[in-house]
Design an enzyme around this catalytic site. Structure first.
Site, PDB file in Angstrom:
ATOM      1  N   LEU A 117       0.817  -1.206   0.000  1.00 55.50           N
ATOM      2  CA  LEU A 117       0.000   0.000   0.000  1.00 55.50           C
ATOM      3  C   LEU A 117       0.857   1.265   0.000  1.00 55.50           C
ATOM      4  CD1 LEU A 117      -2.829   1.334   0.238  1.00 55.50           C
ATOM      5  CD2 LEU A 117      -2.607   1.106   2.730  1.00 55.50           C
ATOM      6  N   GLY A 123       2.334   7.523   2.636  1.00 58.93           N
ATOM      7  CA  GLY A 123       2.453   6.532   3.692  1.00 58.93           C
ATOM      8  C   GLY A 123       1.196   6.542   4.530  1.00 58.93           C
ATOM      9  N   SER A 124       1.124   7.475   5.488  1.00 62.12           N
ATOM     10  CA  SER A 124      -0.071   7.577   6.327  1.00 62.12           C
ATOM     11  C   SER A 124      -1.280   8.042   5.529  1.00 62.12           C
ATOM     12  CB  SER A 124       0.199   8.555   7.481  1.00 62.12           C
ATOM     13  OG  SER A 124       1.186   8.041   8.345  1.00 62.12           O
ATOM     14  N   ARG A 276      16.699  -8.497  42.525  1.00 64.09           N
ATOM     15  CA  ARG A 276      17.864  -7.606  42.492  1.00 64.09           C
ATOM     16  C   ARG A 276      18.082  -6.948  43.842  1.00 64.09           C
ATOM     17  NH1 ARG A 276      22.671  -6.087  40.067  1.00 64.09           N
ATOM     18  NH2 ARG A 276      22.846  -3.809  39.879  1.00 64.09           N
ATOM     19  N   GLN A 287       9.642   2.265  46.858  1.00 61.15           N
ATOM     20  CA  GLN A 287       8.317   2.694  46.414  1.00 61.15           C
ATOM     21  C   GLN A 287       8.340   3.236  44.987  1.00 61.15           C
ATOM     22  OE1 GLN A 287       6.188   6.337  47.924  1.00 61.15           O
ATOM     23  NE2 GLN A 287       4.898   4.778  48.898  1.00 61.15           N
ATOM     24  N   GLN A 345      14.596   1.008  31.887  1.00 63.81           N
ATOM     25  CA  GLN A 345      15.081   1.910  32.940  1.00 63.81           C
ATOM     26  C   GLN A 345      15.277   1.159  34.254  1.00 63.81           C
ATOM     27  OE1 GLN A 345      15.842   4.918  32.048  1.00 63.81           O
ATOM     28  NE2 GLN A 345      16.480   5.739  34.033  1.00 63.81           N
ATOM     29  N   GLU A 372       0.709   0.560   9.522  1.00 64.02           N
ATOM     30  CA  GLU A 372      -0.746   0.356   9.476  1.00 64.02           C
ATOM     31  C   GLU A 372      -1.503   1.541  10.061  1.00 64.02           C
ATOM     32  OE1 GLU A 372      -2.253  -3.568  10.429  1.00 64.02           O
ATOM     33  OE2 GLU A 372      -0.276  -4.450  10.029  1.00 64.02           O
ATOM     34  N   SER A 375       0.216   6.716  14.883  1.00 68.51           N
ATOM     35  CA  SER A 375      -0.619   7.123  16.023  1.00 68.51           C
ATOM     36  C   SER A 375      -1.414   8.383  15.714  1.00 68.51           C
ATOM     37  CB  SER A 375       0.264   7.339  17.257  1.00 68.51           C
ATOM     38  OG  SER A 375       0.826   6.120  17.701  1.00 68.51           O
ATOM     39  N   GLU A 376      -0.802   9.306  14.990  1.00 67.90           N
ATOM     40  CA  GLU A 376      -1.512  10.538  14.632  1.00 67.90           C
ATOM     41  C   GLU A 376      -2.704  10.255  13.715  1.00 67.90           C
ATOM     42  OE1 GLU A 376       2.406  11.274  16.133  1.00 67.90           O
ATOM     43  OE2 GLU A 376       1.734   9.999  14.473  1.00 67.90           O
TER      44      GLU A 376
END
Length: 393
Positions: A117, A123-124, A276, A287, A345, A372, A375-376
């Protein structure tokens, strides 16, 4: 069954898939060559009957397969998903002849499918694609080749494809491509036709693109590639519906892929922080750490539930499938990015060592936020659907 729980048989099937992925598929994936189709892995997916289920299962089963495989072997998950993405238009819109020729081979893993496609300038914005399918004029009157993918008429039921596709998964090693080309210039989404194009068609060539991906991604060049009415998937000028229908099914399952990666990162983090030693205790006793782990679990479960809800809506033929599919893909892929990043992290430098699970997931998790529908794009779909509902009241 509701969208918020799974039956015991489904849970058992997911556990079985995770075991199969770890014991039978992971070793084959490890032997594959990055940037190339792992045909041994695809064949094993066929032998296990998983590829055949792409054409007999609903959207929820597809999501369960993709999440379960992704948890233990992202390469196996991607190989299965790409077979489904490339072949679903044939399954849903193909002629009996097209289906008989290609679907059994896709199901047994002997034919590699691809969904073509995207283009360099589309693209988008898929409706803006420029690969045009133009009728071919008599030999002495042929126009010069168009710079973008064009489907030029070659008689009343024949075209010539000229132009380029890029960022195509499984290209240039697929055995056939579902190709979307413009048959009516200036008609936007209404002038696109889907074609089934075997890889051995004269004038079709391809090249790999070196990208952050273990599976092949490439570009396709079309030099007056001949196609006929027998190659059309669905109806001429209705190919955009073929593309969007396929994406509405596969977008929630992209979310499932993301959830599988997020769950793998979460489980690795639970094990690491529980064992750990740090600051006179275990990492989990801090915490700041335990709250981050709780947030990872919260977001992962929320994404899973939204994926299941979207898949259930698709299976129920709900009218709000586009909105739900977009929401599921958006939330799940953004969530997975957060969870994997947080896991890195909390693990520290060891997570960045080549070969570490999180190093692998960190590379894998980025692309689903783009392909596919970025996100936008998903946010745009959601807003459009919401305003349409508001105006219809």
């Amino acid at each position: 069954m509701t969208a918020f729980s799974l039956e015991p048989a489904q849970l058992a099937w997911c556990a079985e898939l995770r075991t199969l992925a770890a014991e039978r598929l992971r070793p084959l994936a490890d032997k594959g060559e990055p940037g190339h189709v792992n045909r041994a892995l695809v064949a094993e997916l066929g032998d296990l009957g998983l590829l055949g289920r792409l054409f007999t299962s609903g959207a929820l089963d597809l999501c369960l397969m993709r999440e379960s495989l992704a948890y233990a072997c992202t390469e196996a998950e991607t190989a299965l998903a790409l077979q489904g993405l490339g072949a679903h238009p044939v399954h849903a819109h193909g002629t009996p002849e097209q289906r008989a020729r290609w679907l059994p081979r896709v199901a047994d893993g002997t034919a590699i499918a691809a969904f073509a496609l995207s283009e360099p300038g589309a693209g988008s914005d898929a409706a803006a694609l420029e690969l045009r399918a133009e009728p071919e004029a008599p030999r002495g009157d042929r126009p010069p080749a168009a710079p973008a993918l064009a489907a030029a008429p070659d008689g009343p039921a024949r075209w010539r494809l000229t132009g380029e596709k890029c960022w195509i998964s499984n290209a240039p090693e697929a055995d056939f491509y579902t190709v979307f080309a413009r048959t009516t210039p200036g008609a936007g989404a209404r002038g696109v036709t889907a074609f089934l194009v075997p890889a051995d068609r004269p004038g079709l060539t391809g090249r790999g693109i070196d990208m952050l991906s273990p599976h092949p991604i490439g570009a396709l060049d079309f030099d007056a590639v001949p196609v006929t009415a027998d190659d059309v998937l669905g109806e001429a000028d209705r190919g955009f519906r073929v593309a969007m229908g396929t994406l509405n099914l596969f977008r929630p399952s992209v979310g499932a892929f993301a959830v599988g990666m997020a769950q793998a990162a979460l489980d690795a983090t639970l094990a690491h922080t529980a064992g750990r030693d740090a600051f006179g205790g275990k990492l989990r006793d801090l915490q700041a750490v335990s709250h981050q782990v709780a947030e990872m679990a919260l977001r992962t479960e929320a994404a899973r539930l939204m994926v299941h809800a979207a898949a259930s809506a698709y299976d129920a033929d709900s009218p709000d499938v586009p909105r739900r599919s977009a929401m599921a893909k958006l939330l799940a892929t953004e969530t997975a990015q957060y969870v994997v990043d947080t896991a890195v992290q909390l693990h520290g430098a060891r997570a960045l060592q080549r070969g570490h699970l999180l190093e692998h997931l960190y590379r894998e998790v980025r692309a689903p936020r783009v392909y596919e529908g970025a996100s936008e794009v998903q946010r745009g779909i959601i807003a459009k659907e919401l305003y349409a509902r508001q105006e219809a009241r």
